[in-house]
Design a protein around this motif. Structure first.
Motif, PDB file in Angstrom:
ATOM      1  N   VAL A 135      38.867  45.733  43.132  1.00 19.43           N
ATOM      2  CA  VAL A 135      38.933  45.584  44.334  1.00 19.43           C
ATOM      3  C   VAL A 135      40.547  45.600  44.798  1.00 19.43           C
ATOM      4  O   VAL A 135      41.256  44.848  44.027  1.00 19.43           O
ATOM      5  CB  VAL A 135      38.476  44.063  44.691  1.00 19.43           C
ATOM      6  CG1 VAL A 135      38.753  43.920  46.416  1.00 19.43           C
ATOM      7  CG2 VAL A 135      37.005  44.059  44.581  1.00 19.43           C
ATOM      8  N   GLU A 136      40.971  46.108  45.821  1.00 18.76           N
ATOM      9  CA  GLU A 136      42.445  46.103  46.268  1.00 18.76           C
ATOM     10  C   GLU A 136      42.413  45.978  47.652  1.00 18.76           C
ATOM     11  O   GLU A 136      41.617  46.485  48.398  1.00 18.76           O
ATOM     12  CB  GLU A 136      43.036  47.571  45.800  1.00 18.76           C
ATOM     13  CG  GLU A 136      44.249  47.833  46.311  1.00 18.76           C
ATOM     14  CD  GLU A 136      45.387  46.805  45.873  1.00 18.76           C
ATOM     15  OE1 GLU A 136      45.485  46.540  44.657  1.00 18.76           O
ATOM     16  OE2 GLU A 136      46.046  46.486  47.045  1.00 18.76           O
ATOM     17  N   THR A 137      43.285  44.922  47.874  1.00 17.76           N
ATOM     18  CA  THR A 137      43.627  44.646  49.181  1.00 17.76           C
ATOM     19  C   THR A 137      44.351  45.519  50.362  1.00 17.76           C
ATOM     20  O   THR A 137      44.159  45.758  51.447  1.00 17.76           O
ATOM     21  CB  THR A 137      44.210  43.203  49.421  1.00 17.76           C
ATOM     22  OG1 THR A 137      44.358  42.735  50.654  1.00 17.76           O
ATOM     23  CG2 THR A 137      45.659  43.222  48.793  1.00 17.76           C
ATOM     24  N   GLU A 173      38.619  42.382  50.013  1.00 17.03           N
ATOM     25  CA  GLU A 173      39.363  40.938  49.660  1.00 17.03           C
ATOM     26  C   GLU A 173      39.028  40.447  48.356  1.00 17.03           C
ATOM     27  O   GLU A 173      37.840  40.231  48.272  1.00 17.03           O
ATOM     28  CB  GLU A 173      38.854  39.959  50.829  1.00 17.03           C
ATOM     29  CG  GLU A 173      39.338  38.516  50.637  1.00 17.03           C
ATOM     30  CD  GLU A 173      41.029  38.549  50.386  1.00 17.03           C
ATOM     31  OE1 GLU A 173      41.587  38.586  51.041  1.00 17.03           O
ATOM     32  OE2 GLU A 173      41.453  38.482  49.228  1.00 17.03           O
ATOM     33  N   GLY A 174      39.675  40.302  47.470  1.00 16.77           N
ATOM     34  CA  GLY A 174      39.464  39.899  46.239  1.00 16.77           C
ATOM     35  C   GLY A 174      39.148  38.516  45.831  1.00 16.77           C
ATOM     36  O   GLY A 174      38.306  38.189  45.034  1.00 16.77           O
ATOM     37  N   TYR A 175      39.401  37.713  46.828  1.00 14.78           N
ATOM     38  CA  TYR A 175      39.203  36.191  47.039  1.00 14.78           C
ATOM     39  C   TYR A 175      37.364  36.304  47.192  1.00 14.78           C
ATOM     40  O   TYR A 175      36.900  35.093  46.403  1.00 14.78           O
ATOM     41  CB  TYR A 175      39.638  35.285  47.913  1.00 14.78           C
ATOM     42  CG  TYR A 175      41.062  35.024  47.656  1.00 14.78           C
ATOM     43  CD1 TYR A 175      41.249  33.902  46.781  1.00 14.78           C
ATOM     44  CD2 TYR A 175      42.064  35.673  48.207  1.00 14.78           C
ATOM     45  CE1 TYR A 175      42.701  33.707  46.433  1.00 14.78           C
ATOM     46  CE2 TYR A 175      43.450  35.478  48.063  1.00 14.78           C
ATOM     47  CZ  TYR A 175      43.606  34.165  47.178  1.00 14.78           C
ATOM     48  OH  TYR A 175      44.840  33.879  46.939  1.00 14.78           O
ATOM     49  N   MET A 217      48.532  36.736  44.452  1.00 16.68           N
ATOM     50  CA  MET A 217      47.325  37.179  45.144  1.00 16.68           C
ATOM     51  C   MET A 217      47.399  36.659  46.832  1.00 16.68           C
ATOM     52  O   MET A 217      47.430  35.517  46.970  1.00 16.68           O
ATOM     53  CB  MET A 217      46.269  36.532  44.633  1.00 16.68           C
ATOM     54  CG  MET A 217      44.775  37.178  45.087  1.00 16.68           C
ATOM     55  SD  MET A 217      43.581  36.649  43.676  1.00 16.68           S
ATOM     56  CE  MET A 217      42.060  36.807  44.864  1.00 16.68           C
ATOM     57  N   VAL A 218      47.393  37.702  47.691  1.00 17.99           N
ATOM     58  CA  VAL A 218      47.701  37.279  48.833  1.00 17.99           C
ATOM     59  C   VAL A 218      46.229  37.307  49.890  1.00 17.99           C
ATOM     60  O   VAL A 218      45.239  37.837  49.089  1.00 17.99           O
ATOM     61  CB  VAL A 218      48.528  38.435  49.572  1.00 17.99           C
ATOM     62  CG1 VAL A 218      49.881  38.348  49.153  1.00 17.99           C
ATOM     63  CG2 VAL A 218      47.857  39.678  49.504  1.00 17.99           C
ATOM     64  N   ARG A 219      46.463  36.629  50.908  1.00 16.69           N
ATOM     65  CA  ARG A 219      45.166  36.683  51.863  1.00 16.69           C
ATOM     66  C   ARG A 219      45.504  37.406  53.058  1.00 16.69           C
ATOM     67  O   ARG A 219      46.704  36.653  53.569  1.00 16.69           O
ATOM     68  CB  ARG A 219      44.787  35.439  51.991  1.00 16.69           C
ATOM     69  CG  ARG A 219      43.538  34.754  51.669  1.00 16.69           C
ATOM     70  CD  ARG A 219      43.295  33.281  52.050  1.00 16.69           C
ATOM     71  NE  ARG A 219      42.726  32.685  50.941  1.00 16.69           N
ATOM     72  CZ  ARG A 219      41.637  32.552  50.490  1.00 16.69           C
ATOM     73  NH1 ARG A 219      40.694  33.363  51.044  1.00 16.69           N
ATOM     74  NH2 ARG A 219      41.098  31.912  49.558  1.00 16.69           N
TER      75      ARG A 219
END
Ligand code: SAH
Length: 224
Positions: free
Chosen positions: A117-119, A145-147, A219-221
Motif C-alpha cells: 500500500v502506498e499513499t 491509506e497504510g494505517y 508515516m503520514v496521514r
C-alpha cells in the motif's frame, strides 16, 4: 554500466551486508541473514528501482532519494527487515509504503503473495508498472491509506512497515495472523525510530521487541 558490472556491484554489496549483520548482531539477534534472503537481495536488480541518474550508485549500501521527498531504504536495512519476517514460500505479506517497489520485489522472491500500500498516487502507479515490467506477478500495489492496512486480504503471515508511525497502527496488528511477525520502525518524525519486531502468538497476544535505532521517513496521514 552493463549487466555484468551491476552483478559485480551486487556481489560486493552482499559482502558489505554480511559484515554489517555481524556488527549489529548484539542488537538484532541475527549475526547472519538466511541464505534465501541473501539470494533474493543478490537477484533483485536494484538499479531498475532508483532514479536513472542514480543507477551507478544503486549498489552502494546507503538509502537514496526516489522523488517526492521519499527514499529507497539502505540495502542492509532491507535485508535485516526481510530476514526478521522469517518468510516461507506460501506466506502472504503486507507492506506499508511501496515507494519505488524495491522492498516489495525482495518480498516477492521469498513469499507467495505480496500486497503493498502506498499513499502517494504517482509512486503507487510507478511501482506497479515497474514491478509488472520486471515480471513480478505475485505483487499487488494499492494506492491507499497504510494505517488501514488491506482488510480484504487479511490475515497476513508477515507485515512490514517502511515508513515510521508514532505507534504501531492497531489495524495492522489486527490484520496479523496468529504466529505472524511484523517489523515496523516506531518513533516521532525527525527523531531516530526504533525498529520494532512484533510477534503474535497462538492466543493472539503480541510480544514486542525494540531492536535497533533507524531512520525512516514519517508515516503520514492525509486526506485523499
Ligand atoms: N519500501 C520502499 C521505501 C519506502 S519509503 C522501497 O522499497 O522503495 C516510505 C514510503 O511510505 C514512501 O513511499 C511514502 O510515500 C509511504 N508512506 C508514508 N506514509 C504512508 C501511509 N500512511 N500509507 C501508505 N504509505 C505511506
Amino acid at each position: 554500466m552493463d549487466d555484468a558490472s551491476f552483478a559485480k556491484a551486487r556481489r560486493r554489496l552482499m559482502t558489505e551486508i554480511e559484515v554489517e549483520a555481524r556488527e549489529t548482531h548484539f542488537w538484532t539477534g541475527r549475526a547472519h541473514f538466511s541464505e534465501r534472503v541473501m539470494a533474493a537481495l543478490e537477484k533483485v536488480p536494484r538499479h531498475e528501482f532508483v532514479l536513472p541518474e542514480d543507477q551507478p550508485h544503486a549498489y552502494v549500501n546507503r538509502p537514496r532519494g526516489i522523488g517526492h521527498g521519499q527514499t529507497i531504504s539502505q540495502p542492509y536495512i532491507v535485508a535485516l527487515m526481510t530476514d526478521l519476517l522469517d518468510l516461507e514460500p506460501a506466506h502472504r505479506v503486507l507492506e506499508i509504503g511501496s515507494g519505488c517497489g524495491y522492498q516489495a520485489a525482495v518480498l516477492a522472491e521469498l513469499a507467495g503473495r505480496v500486497f503493498t500500500v502506498e499513499t502517494f498516487e504517482e509512486l503507487a502507479h510507478t511501482a506497479a508498472a515497474r514491478l509488472a515490467r520486471l515480471g513480478y506477478r505475485n505483487v499487488e500495489v494499492r494506492h491507499g491509506e497504510g494505517y488501514e492496512g488491506w482488510p480484504e486480504e487479511a490475515p497476513f503471515d508477515a507485515i512490514i512497515v517502511t515508513a515510521a508511525p508514532i505507534a504501531v497502527p492497531p489495524a495492522l496488528l489486527d490484520q496479523l495472523a496468529t504466529g505472524g511477525r511484523m517489523v515496523v520502525p516506531v518513533g516521532k518524525p525527525g527523531d531516530t525510530q526504533i525498529l520494532t519486531l512484533c510477534r503474535k502468538d497462538a492466543e493472539g497476544h503480541v510480544e514486542r521487541d525494540g531492536l535497533l535505532p533507524v531512520s525512516f521517513v514519517p508515516m503520514v496521514r492525509r486526506d485523499r
